[in-house]
Motif scaffolding. Structure first.
Motif, PDB file in Angstrom:
ATOM      1  N   ASN A 177      55.429  79.682  40.743  1.00  0.00           N
ATOM      2  CA  ASN A 177      56.838  80.079  40.776  1.00  0.00           C
ATOM      3  C   ASN A 177      56.928  81.381  41.549  1.00  0.00           C
ATOM      4  N   ARG A 250      61.342  77.246  40.706  1.00  0.00           N
ATOM      5  CA  ARG A 250      61.602  76.320  39.612  1.00  0.00           C
ATOM      6  C   ARG A 250      63.026  76.536  39.106  1.00  0.00           C
ATOM      7  N   VAL A 265      61.970  71.365  41.195  1.00  0.00           N
ATOM      8  CA  VAL A 265      61.090  72.369  41.782  1.00  0.00           C
ATOM      9  C   VAL A 265      61.248  72.297  43.296  1.00  0.00           C
TER      10      VAL A 265
END
Length: 308
Positions: A177, A250, A265
């Motif tokens: 992320n 995300r 995502v």
């Protein structure tokens, strides 16, 4: 160790991996570059290539369940069945000018079949999931790849940006992320689009884990004029497309109607044309006598490869 291994009734230079698998003592694990494998098999007709896939169990992306490939059903049933793809390649006035002169009918039909039939799911299953049927995918894979490479130059593109949507999220991206330096691969032939609007519904109405790729510099083939779904602005990338991931985002917070829904995502990256991949498979050998030194077999194979 290298040797000439018998694969698909032909010979290909492969790398033998040791030790032998304990649970399959008469097997050698082999690693081969896909292009080498394809170079050493003959060209089959679309019908014969499809027959090689009879009985393969695969995941159907639209039906979202596993089914078994039935060649006769795939050949005759549905608007975009394999027979219709072959008829289109032979007779349709919509085939672009100059394509029939450059591409064989079976190769052209295979490209169209990849875009509009279950063949894309079957091929992806065998190219990305370990199974004993890997080599059965090669005849159809070769038809599509030879067809793509035979297309006139105007079909070859280096898109500034392409997009792709997939259900689920790769395990390798689960802990990502933010900025990333990971490299990922698309092992099978893979479809992308140059039009982000094609994926809008996927973002706003989809639910659960799913991935949206936004990639720059993807080299491929513009097949919108050959596809069963011309409106999707499809670009097809060859086997083993490598992507250098730059950023992963995300989408977690709940959003309103018409907004990006949770579970998505987003992956941003660039195409890496310098990467290469190999595929693992197994090679059956005769049972070895007790106490046989496998290095003797490998030395003999290596000597044979030097003279093959």
């Amino acid at each position: 160790f290298f040797c000439v291994a018998r694969t698909c009734s032909t010979y290909a230079r492969v790398q033998l991996q040791l030790p032998l698998p304990q649970e399959r003592p008469n097997m050698l694990l082999i690693k081969m570059e896909l292009q080498s494998m394809l170079d050493h098999i003959g060209m089959l007709s679309l019908r014969n290539a499809a027959e090689r896939l009879q009985g393969v169990e695969f995941y159907h992306g639209i039906m979202q369940k596993r089914i078994v490939f039935d060649c006769n059903q795939a050949w005759h049933d549905g608007e975009n069945c394999l027979q219709q793809c072959l008829n289109w390649a032979r007779e349709s006035p919509s085939v672009p000018e100059g394509v029939r002169a450059a591409v064989s009918i079976d190769c052209l039909a295979a490209i169209r079949a990849f875009t509009g039939t279950v063949m894309c799911y079957v091929l992806r299953e065998l190219m990305t999931v370990r199974s004993g049927r890997f080599t059965d995918a090669l005849p159809f894979a070769k038809l599509v790849l030879v067809g793509l490479r035979s297309l006139p130059q105007r079909f070859r593109v280096s898109a500034s940006k392409v997009f792709r949507a997939e259900g689920g999220v790769r395990e390798s991206l689960n802990d990502e992320n933010g900025p990333s330096q990971r490299q990922i691969f698309f092992y099978s032939l893979t479809s992308f689009t140059t039009d982000p609007e094609v994926l809008k519904a996927f973002n706003t109405t989809g639910s659960g884990p799913r991935t949206l790729y936004e990639l720059s510099g993807m080299w491929g083939y513009d097949i919108r004029e050959l596809s069963c779904y011309a409106s999707e602005s499809e670009v097809l990338a060859e086997f083993g497309a490598a992507v250098d991931v730059q950023f992963v985002y995300r989408h977690i917070a709940t959003t309103g109607a018409g907004e990006v829904q949770p579970g998505l995502v987003s992956v941003m990256g660039t195409y890496n044309p310098g990467a290469s991949i190999t595929f693992l498979s197994v090679l059956e050998i005769p049972p070895l006598p007790r106490g046989f030194d496998v290095s003797t077999l490998l030395r003999e194979a290596e000597q044979g490869s030097a003279t093959a």
